[in-house]
Design an enzyme around this catalytic site. Structure first.
Site, short mmCIF file in Angstrom:
data_model
loop_
_atom_site.label_atom_id
_atom_site.label_comp_id
_atom_site.label_asym_id
_atom_site.label_seq_id
_atom_site.Cartn_x
_atom_site.Cartn_y
_atom_site.Cartn_z
CG HIS A 30 -1.68 1.21 1.38
ND1 HIS A 30 -1.80 1.91 2.32
CD2 HIS A 30 -2.80 1.52 0.51
CE1 HIS A 30 -2.71 2.93 2.34
NE2 HIS A 30 -3.45 2.73 1.26
CD GLU A 55 -2.88 2.28 -3.23
OE1 GLU A 55 -3.94 2.94 -3.46
OE2 GLU A 55 -1.91 2.50 -2.40
CG ASP A 75 -2.86 6.51 -3.60
OD1 ASP A 75 -3.92 6.04 -3.61
OD2 ASP A 75 -1.98 6.69 -2.65
CG HIS A 102 -3.12 9.38 -0.48
ND1 HIS A 102 -3.66 10.30 0.37
CD2 HIS A 102 -3.72 8.40 -0.52
CE1 HIS A 102 -4.93 9.49 1.00
NE2 HIS A 102 -4.80 8.39 0.15
CD GLU A 108 -6.96 5.30 -4.34
OE1 GLU A 108 -6.22 4.39 -3.66
OE2 GLU A 108 -7.94 6.00 -4.06
#
Ligand code: G3P
Ligand code: MG
Length: 261
Positions: A19, A47, A49, A62, A121
């Protein structure tokens, strides 16, 4: 070298997903955190962002604002890449990471190369709504240019972005992220089905066995975030989730793979 013919990964679930990189040991969404995730054995996916810079380049960050994770201030969307480069994206975590910068998606994907699957993401910004399709196109352009479509899962809290993405690129594998306040009571199959997603991602406090059952009944994978302790990893594994996002993905590999520590 892993095979990327299957997407999501071909190995046995649950997949271990880092993450924001190994964000428990290095500043999130920086090359340092991604490097650790590539070097730690057994991690399936990373993962990260993404959002846009002033000149509409895809950057890995993020928050909307630079404040929490860099020495900058205000919305990243107001800054050019050149300006962003001046901010230190690591010292907030530990002074030893002061050389870290906000990276471009292109740089990060080039660095990861074929070593890991990537969960990109797409962050959507309620205070600055992007023109329809802009972020989706920009992200797709980068992934296509690098020939990495077969190792990427696109995901978002904004399910409409996933619909657009698949309308532009029907082979894209997408995931919808569950939002308790907005999606409460709606089964994964309904949320994913209406935008053509094959994965549903939910927070550990949102997870119910009913959701998992519904997902599996409809051929969807269910990933849970963010599990950072052994107990919750074991519990979710027993229940049969397909992916586990963790800030310390390196530490949960032995648990998930049943290796004695
Ligand atoms: O994809 C799951 C997770 O990353 C969503 O929440 O805030 O950590 O991006 P956040
Ligand atoms: Mg995220």
């Amino acid at each position: 070298m892993q095979s990327f013919r299957s997407n999501p990964p071909a190995g046995t679930p649950p997949y271990v997903i880092a993450h924001r990189g190994i964000s428990g040991k290095a500043p999130e969404n920086t090359p340092a955190a991604f490097s650790m995730a590539c070097l730690s054995p057994g991690i399936d996916m990373i993962e990260l962002d993404v959002r846009l810079s002033k000149e509409e380049e895809v950057i890995v960050l993020h928050d909307r604002s630079l404040q929490r994770t860099t020495t900058g201030n205000g919305p990243a969307r107001n800054y050019s890449l050149r300006e962003l480069q001046q901010f230190d994206a690591g010292s907030w975590f530990n002074p030893s990471f002061s050389h870290e910068r906000v990276p471009l998606l292109r740089e990060v994907l080039q660095f990861i190369d074929r070593r890991r699957w990537v969960d990109i993401e797409l962050k959507s910004d309620f205070l600055h709504q992007e023109p329809p399709g802009l972020l989706e196109r920009k992200v797709l352009d980068v992934v296509r240019e690098l020939g990495m479509l077969d190792q990427v899962l696109f995901s978002s809290f904004n399910h409409g972005l996933m619909r657009t993405l698949r309308s532009i690129e029907p082979s894209a594998v997408t995931g919808v992220i569950y939002n308790m306040y907005r999606d409460l009571g709606r089964p994964p199959s309904k949320l994913a089905g209406r935008v053509g997603a094959s994965v549903i991602v939910c927070a550990k406090y949102e997870f119910t066995e009913r959701m998992l059952h519904d997902a599996h009944e409809h051929g969807l994978a269910l990933y849970v975030y963010t599990l950072n302790d052994q107990g919750s990893v074991r519990k979710m594994m027993e229940l049969g989730v397909d992916g586990i996002l963790s800030d310390n993905a390196d530490e949960i590999v032995p648990i998930v793979r049943g290796i004695k520590q």
